[in-house]
Scaffold this motif. Structure first.
Motif, PDB file in Angstrom:
ATOM      1  N   UNK A   1      -3.285  16.312  -0.004  1.00  9.93           N
ATOM      2  CA  UNK A   1      -3.971  15.257   0.748  1.00  9.93           C
ATOM      3  C   UNK A   1      -4.971  14.447  -0.087  1.00  9.93           C
ATOM      4  N   UNK A   2      -5.480  15.035  -1.181  1.00 14.91           N
ATOM      5  CA  UNK A   2      -6.448  14.277  -1.984  1.00 14.91           C
ATOM      6  C   UNK A   2      -5.752  13.086  -2.659  1.00 14.91           C
ATOM      7  N   UNK A   3      -4.642  13.375  -3.323  1.00 13.87           N
ATOM      8  CA  UNK A   3      -3.914  12.298  -4.009  1.00 13.87           C
ATOM      9  C   UNK A   3      -3.286  11.330  -3.013  1.00 13.87           C
ATOM     10  N   UNK A   4      -2.760  11.861  -1.914  1.00 15.50           N
ATOM     11  CA  UNK A   4      -2.136  10.952  -0.942  1.00 15.50           C
ATOM     12  C   UNK A   4      -3.197  10.072  -0.280  1.00 15.50           C
ATOM     13  N   UNK A   5      -4.422  10.591  -0.122  1.00 21.34           N
ATOM     14  CA  UNK A   5      -5.499   9.758   0.437  1.00 21.34           C
ATOM     15  C   UNK A   5      -5.855   8.629  -0.531  1.00 21.34           C
ATOM     16  N   UNK A   6      -5.901   8.946  -1.829  1.00 22.26           N
ATOM     17  CA  UNK A   6      -6.189   7.893  -2.815  1.00 22.26           C
ATOM     18  C   UNK A   6      -5.092   6.823  -2.760  1.00 22.26           C
ATOM     19  N   UNK A   7      -3.842   7.270  -2.650  1.00 20.55           N
ATOM     20  CA  UNK A   7      -2.723   6.321  -2.570  1.00 20.55           C
ATOM     21  C   UNK A   7      -2.827   5.478  -1.288  1.00 20.55           C
ATOM     22  N   UNK A   8      -3.189   6.122  -0.204  1.00 15.95           N
ATOM     23  CA  UNK A   8      -3.304   5.455   1.095  1.00 15.95           C
ATOM     24  C   UNK A   8      -4.382   4.361   1.053  1.00 15.95           C
ATOM     25  N   UNK A   9      -5.507   4.717   0.445  1.00 15.62           N
ATOM     26  CA  UNK A   9      -6.648   3.808   0.370  1.00 15.62           C
ATOM     27  C   UNK A   9      -6.290   2.571  -0.465  1.00 15.62           C
ATOM     28  N   UNK A  10      -5.496   2.806  -1.483  1.00 15.38           N
ATOM     29  CA  UNK A  10      -5.030   1.699  -2.322  1.00 15.38           C
ATOM     30  C   UNK A  10      -4.061   0.819  -1.540  1.00 15.38           C
ATOM     31  N   UNK A  11      -3.151   1.479  -0.847  1.00 20.14           N
ATOM     32  CA  UNK A  11      -2.092   0.762  -0.156  1.00 20.14           C
ATOM     33  C   UNK A  11      -2.599   0.001   1.078  1.00 20.14           C
ATOM     34  N   UNK A  12      -3.405   0.650   1.898  1.00 21.87           N
ATOM     35  CA  UNK A  12      -3.770   0.044   3.187  1.00 21.87           C
ATOM     36  C   UNK A  12      -5.121  -0.656   3.216  1.00 21.87           C
ATOM     37  N   UNK A  13      -5.973  -0.394   2.233  1.00 20.83           N
ATOM     38  CA  UNK A  13      -7.257  -1.102   2.189  1.00 20.83           C
ATOM     39  C   UNK A  13      -7.362  -2.008   0.965  1.00 20.83           C
TER      40      UNK A  13
ATOM     41  N   UNK B   1     -11.117   1.979  -9.685  1.00 25.68           N
ATOM     42  CA  UNK B   1     -10.516   3.198 -10.258  1.00 25.68           C
ATOM     43  C   UNK B   1     -11.373   4.432  -9.998  1.00 25.68           C
ATOM     44  N   UNK B   2     -12.694   4.258 -10.044  1.00 22.92           N
ATOM     45  CA  UNK B   2     -13.570   5.418  -9.876  1.00 22.92           C
ATOM     46  C   UNK B   2     -13.534   5.943  -8.436  1.00 22.92           C
ATOM     47  N   UNK B   3     -13.508   5.028  -7.475  1.00 23.99           N
ATOM     48  CA  UNK B   3     -13.409   5.441  -6.066  1.00 23.99           C
ATOM     49  C   UNK B   3     -12.090   6.181  -5.845  1.00 23.99           C
ATOM     50  N   UNK B   4     -11.015   5.634  -6.400  1.00 27.00           N
ATOM     51  CA  UNK B   4      -9.702   6.265  -6.226  1.00 27.00           C
ATOM     52  C   UNK B   4      -9.667   7.643  -6.891  1.00 27.00           C
ATOM     53  N   UNK B   5     -10.270   7.745  -8.069  1.00 28.80           N
ATOM     54  CA  UNK B   5     -10.299   9.050  -8.764  1.00 28.80           C
ATOM     55  C   UNK B   5     -11.141  10.048  -7.980  1.00 28.80           C
ATOM     56  N   UNK B   6     -12.278   9.577  -7.427  1.00 29.06           N
ATOM     57  CA  UNK B   6     -13.145  10.479  -6.658  1.00 29.06           C
ATOM     58  C   UNK B   6     -12.368  11.061  -5.471  1.00 29.06           C
ATOM     59  N   UNK B   7     -11.650  10.214  -4.762  1.00 29.08           N
ATOM     60  CA  UNK B   7     -10.870  10.692  -3.610  1.00 29.08           C
ATOM     61  C   UNK B   7      -9.738  11.594  -4.096  1.00 29.08           C
TER      62      UNK B   7
ATOM     63  N   UNK C   1       2.248   9.707  -2.541  1.00 25.44           N
ATOM     64  CA  UNK C   1       1.881  10.065  -3.921  1.00 25.44           C
ATOM     65  C   UNK C   1       2.868   9.447  -4.907  1.00 25.44           C
ATOM     66  N   UNK C   2       4.146   9.520  -4.568  1.00 27.96           N
ATOM     67  CA  UNK C   2       5.170   9.005  -5.498  1.00 27.96           C
ATOM     68  C   UNK C   2       5.098   7.487  -5.674  1.00 27.96           C
ATOM     69  N   UNK C   3       4.463   6.804  -4.720  1.00 26.45           N
ATOM     70  CA  UNK C   3       4.332   5.344  -4.879  1.00 26.45           C
ATOM     71  C   UNK C   3       3.380   4.980  -6.013  1.00 26.45           C
ATOM     72  N   UNK C   4       2.393   5.844  -6.251  1.00 27.01           N
ATOM     73  CA  UNK C   4       1.348   5.464  -7.209  1.00 27.01           C
ATOM     74  C   UNK C   4       1.158   6.419  -8.381  1.00 27.01           C
ATOM     75  N   UNK C   5       1.735   7.600  -8.299  1.00 27.98           N
ATOM     76  CA  UNK C   5       1.487   8.588  -9.357  1.00 27.98           C
ATOM     77  C   UNK C   5       2.817   9.093  -9.905  1.00 27.98           C
TER      78      UNK C   5
END
Ligand SMILES: [Fe+2]
Ligand SMILES: [Fe+2]
Length: 191
Positions: free
Chosen positions: A84-96, A101-107, A66-70
């Motif tokens: 886990x919601x915010x960390x999943x958004x961060x993970x998806x950004x980092x590893x995929x 922005x909308x997909x990341x916000x949804x997660x 979370x701290x990497x992106x927020x």
């Protein structure tokens, strides 16, 4: 991309069959809602498959992601089960490398929602709440509303969660009240 995502999800939760059943339920429900709302199938599939991808990591790992992106404040209003919601958004950004922005916000807001959610965000939020493996009666109630009036369904879900946690004296994020106020003001009150 979708094949890789499916493989990763299966591998990640190889020892957590209940989580896999939940994710499949979210995917199936999200597709039904997405068709009704005429939203892009590929985007909702990515969001639905990956929304809980960090569910089983440690608290320390959630916070680091979370701290990497927020900003730090993003963490202060949340209780650990909501990380886990915010960390999943961060993970998806980092590893995929997903930067939609909308997909990341949804997660990132699938647990407590957000005022002014887009249709994609509402679909993921509700699919997570109402997928058929959710055992509580409110899930069935919200499911019946979701296909008729999506804003009313969001209001009913968040209102029920807040009242449930109030009864249990749990910490309720301030953001959750803001979401309830927003959807109540949209005329989505029930009763
Ligand atoms: Fe979740
Ligand atoms: Fe979930």
């Amino acid at each position: 991309m979708l094949d890789r995502i499916r493989r990763d999800v299966w591998e990640t939760f190889a020892n957590d069959p209940e989580r896999l059943v939940h994710i499949k339920g979210v995917v199936a429900t999200a597709l039904l809602l997405a068709r009704k709302m005429r939203i892009d199938r590929r985007r909702i599939l990515i969001a639905a498959y990956l929304h809980d991808i960090t569910k089983n990591i440690s608290e320390k790992a959630h916070k680091a992601l979370i701290r990497e992106y927020y900003p730090e404040e993003a963490l202060s209003d949340l209780t650990p089960p909501l990380y886990h919601a915010l960390s999943a958004a961060a993970y998806v950004r980092k590893f995929y490398g997903i930067d939609d922005a909308e997909t990341l916000r949804a997660i990132g807001s699938h647990t407590i929602g957000r005022p002014r959610m887009t249709p994609l965000e509402k679909v993921l939020f509700l699919a997570d709440y109402i997928e058929p493996n959710r055992p509580y009666p409110i899930a069935r109630e919200v499911r019946a509303i979701a296909f008729e009036d999506i804003d009313k369904a969001v209001f009913t879900a968040i209102d029920h969660s807040i009242r449930h946690f109030e009864k249990e004296d749990g910490h309720i994020p301030k953001a959750a009240y803001a979401v309830r106020d927003y959807y109540a003001a949209k005329g989505a009150c029930h009763g």
